[in-house]
Scaffold this active site. Structure first.
Site, PDB file in Angstrom:
ATOM      1  N   THR A  96      -3.115 -10.600   5.694  1.00  0.00           N
ATOM      2  CA  THR A  96      -4.471 -11.098   5.490  1.00  0.00           C
ATOM      3  C   THR A  96      -4.139 -12.466   5.441  1.00  0.00           C
ATOM      4  O   THR A  96      -3.568 -12.881   4.170  1.00  0.00           O
ATOM      5  CB  THR A  96      -5.172 -10.281   4.315  1.00  0.00           C
ATOM      6  OG1 THR A  96      -5.263  -8.851   4.416  1.00  0.00           O
ATOM      7  CG2 THR A  96      -6.606 -10.884   4.067  1.00  0.00           C
ATOM      8  N   LYS A 171     -12.287  -8.856   8.186  1.00  0.00           N
ATOM      9  CA  LYS A 171     -11.531  -8.454   6.884  1.00  0.00           C
ATOM     10  C   LYS A 171     -12.212  -9.297   5.748  1.00  0.00           C
ATOM     11  O   LYS A 171     -12.845  -8.585   4.656  1.00  0.00           O
ATOM     12  CB  LYS A 171     -10.229  -8.695   7.070  1.00  0.00           C
ATOM     13  CG  LYS A 171      -9.451  -8.766   5.646  1.00  0.00           C
ATOM     14  CD  LYS A 171      -8.792  -7.121   5.583  1.00  0.00           C
ATOM     15  CE  LYS A 171      -8.136  -7.208   3.962  1.00  0.00           C
ATOM     16  NZ  LYS A 171      -8.019  -5.941   3.472  1.00  0.00           N
ATOM     17  N   LYS A 246      -7.781 -12.759  -4.028  1.00  0.00           N
ATOM     18  CA  LYS A 246      -7.190 -13.543  -2.877  1.00  0.00           C
ATOM     19  C   LYS A 246      -8.202 -13.496  -1.744  1.00  0.00           C
ATOM     20  O   LYS A 246      -8.382 -14.551  -0.975  1.00  0.00           O
ATOM     21  CB  LYS A 246      -5.855 -12.795  -2.225  1.00  0.00           C
ATOM     22  CG  LYS A 246      -5.251 -13.164  -1.043  1.00  0.00           C
ATOM     23  CD  LYS A 246      -4.148 -12.442  -0.513  1.00  0.00           C
ATOM     24  CE  LYS A 246      -3.614 -12.872   0.783  1.00  0.00           C
ATOM     25  NZ  LYS A 246      -2.809 -12.072   1.464  1.00  0.00           N
TER      26      LYS A 246
HETATM   27  P1  NAD Z   1       4.380  -7.748  -0.613  1.00  0.00           P
HETATM   28  O1  NAD Z   1       4.567  -9.040  -1.286  1.00  0.00           O
HETATM   29  O2  NAD Z   1       4.772  -6.458  -1.210  1.00  0.00           O
HETATM   30  O3  NAD Z   1       5.200  -8.000   0.874  1.00  0.00           O
HETATM   31  C1  NAD Z   1       5.535  -9.088   1.678  1.00  0.00           C
HETATM   32  C2  NAD Z   1       6.861  -9.120   2.313  1.00  0.00           C
HETATM   33  O4  NAD Z   1       6.990 -10.135   3.012  1.00  0.00           O
HETATM   34  C3  NAD Z   1       8.058  -9.204   1.175  1.00  0.00           C
HETATM   35  O5  NAD Z   1       8.986  -8.200   1.246  1.00  0.00           O
HETATM   36  C4  NAD Z   1       8.659 -10.416   1.293  1.00  0.00           C
HETATM   37  O6  NAD Z   1       9.965 -10.551   0.742  1.00  0.00           O
HETATM   38  C5  NAD Z   1       8.317 -10.541   2.839  1.00  0.00           C
HETATM   39  N1  NAD Z   1       8.345 -12.090   3.367  1.00  0.00           N
HETATM   40  C6  NAD Z   1       8.077 -12.978   2.655  1.00  0.00           C
HETATM   41  N2  NAD Z   1       8.209 -14.410   3.289  1.00  0.00           N
HETATM   42  C7  NAD Z   1       8.994 -13.978   4.280  1.00  0.00           C
HETATM   43  C8  NAD Z   1       9.732 -14.580   5.377  1.00  0.00           C
HETATM   44  N3  NAD Z   1       9.769 -15.984   5.624  1.00  0.00           N
HETATM   45  N4  NAD Z   1      10.428 -13.856   6.424  1.00  0.00           N
HETATM   46  C9  NAD Z   1      10.291 -12.592   5.984  1.00  0.00           C
HETATM   47  N5  NAD Z   1       9.984 -12.023   5.176  1.00  0.00           N
HETATM   48  C10 NAD Z   1       9.228 -12.503   4.386  1.00  0.00           C
HETATM   49  O7  NAD Z   1       3.067  -7.655   0.006  1.00  0.00           O
HETATM   50  P2  NAD Z   1       2.264  -6.745   0.819  1.00  0.00           P
HETATM   51  O8  NAD Z   1       1.423  -5.679  -0.555  1.00  0.00           O
HETATM   52  O9  NAD Z   1       2.914  -5.638   1.627  1.00  0.00           O
HETATM   53  O10 NAD Z   1       0.969  -7.106   1.630  1.00  0.00           O
HETATM   54  C11 NAD Z   1       1.166  -7.914   2.792  1.00  0.00           C
HETATM   55  C12 NAD Z   1      -0.034  -8.295   3.222  1.00  0.00           C
HETATM   56  O11 NAD Z   1      -1.091  -7.345   3.539  1.00  0.00           O
HETATM   57  C13 NAD Z   1      -1.071  -9.313   2.578  1.00  0.00           C
HETATM   58  O12 NAD Z   1      -1.213 -10.306   3.272  1.00  0.00           O
HETATM   59  C14 NAD Z   1      -1.896  -8.550   1.784  1.00  0.00           C
HETATM   60  O13 NAD Z   1      -3.158  -9.371   1.310  1.00  0.00           O
HETATM   61  C15 NAD Z   1      -2.158  -7.328   2.831  1.00  0.00           C
HETATM   62  N6  NAD Z   1      -2.799  -6.234   2.457  1.00  0.00           N
HETATM   63  C16 NAD Z   1      -2.161  -5.827   1.158  1.00  0.00           C
HETATM   64  C17 NAD Z   1      -2.831  -4.534   0.763  1.00  0.00           C
HETATM   65  C18 NAD Z   1      -2.368  -3.730  -0.362  1.00  0.00           C
HETATM   66  O14 NAD Z   1      -2.723  -2.810  -0.865  1.00  0.00           O
HETATM   67  N7  NAD Z   1      -0.968  -3.983  -0.804  1.00  0.00           N
HETATM   68  C19 NAD Z   1      -3.749  -3.983   1.257  1.00  0.00           C
HETATM   69  C20 NAD Z   1      -4.439  -4.688   2.394  1.00  0.00           C
HETATM   70  C21 NAD Z   1      -3.945  -5.817   3.102  1.00  0.00           C
END
Ligand code: NAD
Length: 295
Positions: A96, A171, A246
């Site tokens: 997102t 979204k 966010k």
């Molecule tokens: P998270 O922080 O758990 O996961 C993100 C991952 O990306 C981490 O494992 C991190 O190490 C990795 N990362 C960061 N920089 C990187 C790079 N340069 N190279 C490779 N890997 C890298 O976050 P999440 O909860 O999984 O959310 C991910 C996305 O989904 C976000 O944009 C969030 O807004 C969206 N989202 C989350 C939810 C939720 O309930 N968690 C729901 C809908 C949407």
């Protein structure tokens, strides 16, 4: 079945990647956190040494990263996905992020002969694990057609929203509406309590009247009327207030960039900002009723 690079194996990306493996795809996984790579290996994926490695000799790349800055870095960096991927590779970003970044990365991909969609999700960690996410997909029809079967392995609904950036637009418009409607429902319950109107009675009336909405009937912010809502477990998430903040910030950024008037969205952003700054950001977003009632 396709060979897919998957970058970003966090709370969402980890289980999404697993569902691609379960569906029979060959997955090359990458994350900057080594523990996430160990888990990916155990789940049956091969592990890539860097983002560029996950983008080489694959049919498609899926990314699930925290925010726009990470997406720019992973796609546009010198050792990034766009520099490494062969022409014709399909790129799917499910993070997102802001609409402007989504459009800039999509344009850069197009210049390199790559096909890209922005495909953010709703459904949360539970939906990611169960493979029941909803994908909102922005991109050219041909790119959407290629992305659809891959996304279907991770979700129950895959909706084409229009050209590049419109998945992110859908979204943040939806979540801005959700944030505003939740505050509205909370205000109604806070007022009802002060007026001596029982919560269940307000629910009985409003759920069958013109105040009816999802925040009331599926996610009621007070305990009782909807047994499955987070209010019944002390507002444990669910969808955290900090994630709502966010998305509200992204909506305000987009509104400024596009010249749209969103005064209630701005008020919702302020209220969630205050709520999160008071140390409540990890509560469910329906917990904002505590701010209104001062507890
Ligand atoms: P998270 O922080 O758990 O996961 C993100 C991952 O990306 C981490 O494992 C991190 O190490 C990795 N990362 C960061 N920089 C990187 C790079 N340069 N190279 C490779 N890997 C890298 O976050 P999440 O909860 O999984 O959310 C991910 C996305 O989904 C976000 O944009 C969030 O807004 C969206 N989202 C989350 C939810 C939720 O309930 N968690 C729901 C809908 C949407």
């Amino acid at each position: 079945m396709a060979t897919i690079g998957f970058i970003g194996l966090g709370k969402m990306g980890g289980p999404m990647m697993l569902n691609l493996v379960k569906a029979g795809h060959t997955v090359k996984a990458f994350d900057v956190v080594p523990a996430a790579l160990d888990e990916a290996k155990q789940a049956g994926a091969t592990v890539a040494a860097e983002a560029a490695d996950a983008a080489r000799r694959v049919d498609a790349v899926v990314t699930m990263l925290p925010a726009g800055q990470h997406v720019r870095e992973v796609y546009l960096g010198e050792r990034g996905v766009i520099a490494a991927a062969a022409p014709g590779t399909l790129l799917i970003d499910s993070s997102t992020i802001d609409v402007d970044t989504a459009r800039a990365v999509s344009a850069a991909a197009g210049k390199s002969g790559l096909h890209m969609v922005d495909a953010p999700v709703s459904g949360g960690v539970g939906g990611a694990a169960a493979g029941t996410l909803t994908f909102m997909v922005g991109g050219e029809p041909a790119a959407f057609a290629r992305a659809e079967p891959i996304l279907q392995a991770m979700g129950k609904a895959v909706i084409h929203t229009g050209g590049p950036g419109t998945g992110q637009a859908a979204k943040i418009c939806n979540n801005m509406l959700l944030g505003i409607s939740m505050i509205g429902v909370c205000e109604a319950f806070a007022l009802a309590r002060r007026l001596g109107l029982e919560e269940q009675r307000l629910f009985d009336v409003s759920s069958k009247s013109s105040g009816q909405c999802w925040s009331l009937t599926s996610y009621c912010p007070v305990p009782g009327p909807v047994p499955s809502s987070p209010a019944n477990r002390d507002h444990q998430p669910g969808f955290t207030a900090s994630m709502m903040l966010k998305d509200l910030r992204l909506a305000q950024q987009a509104a400024q960039s596009a010249g749209a008037a969103t005064p209630l969205g701005a008020a919702a952003e302020s209220l969630y900002g205050i709520f999160c700054n008071s140390g409540k950001g990890e509560l469910d977003f329906s917990g904002i009723i505590r701010l209104l009632e001062g507890n």
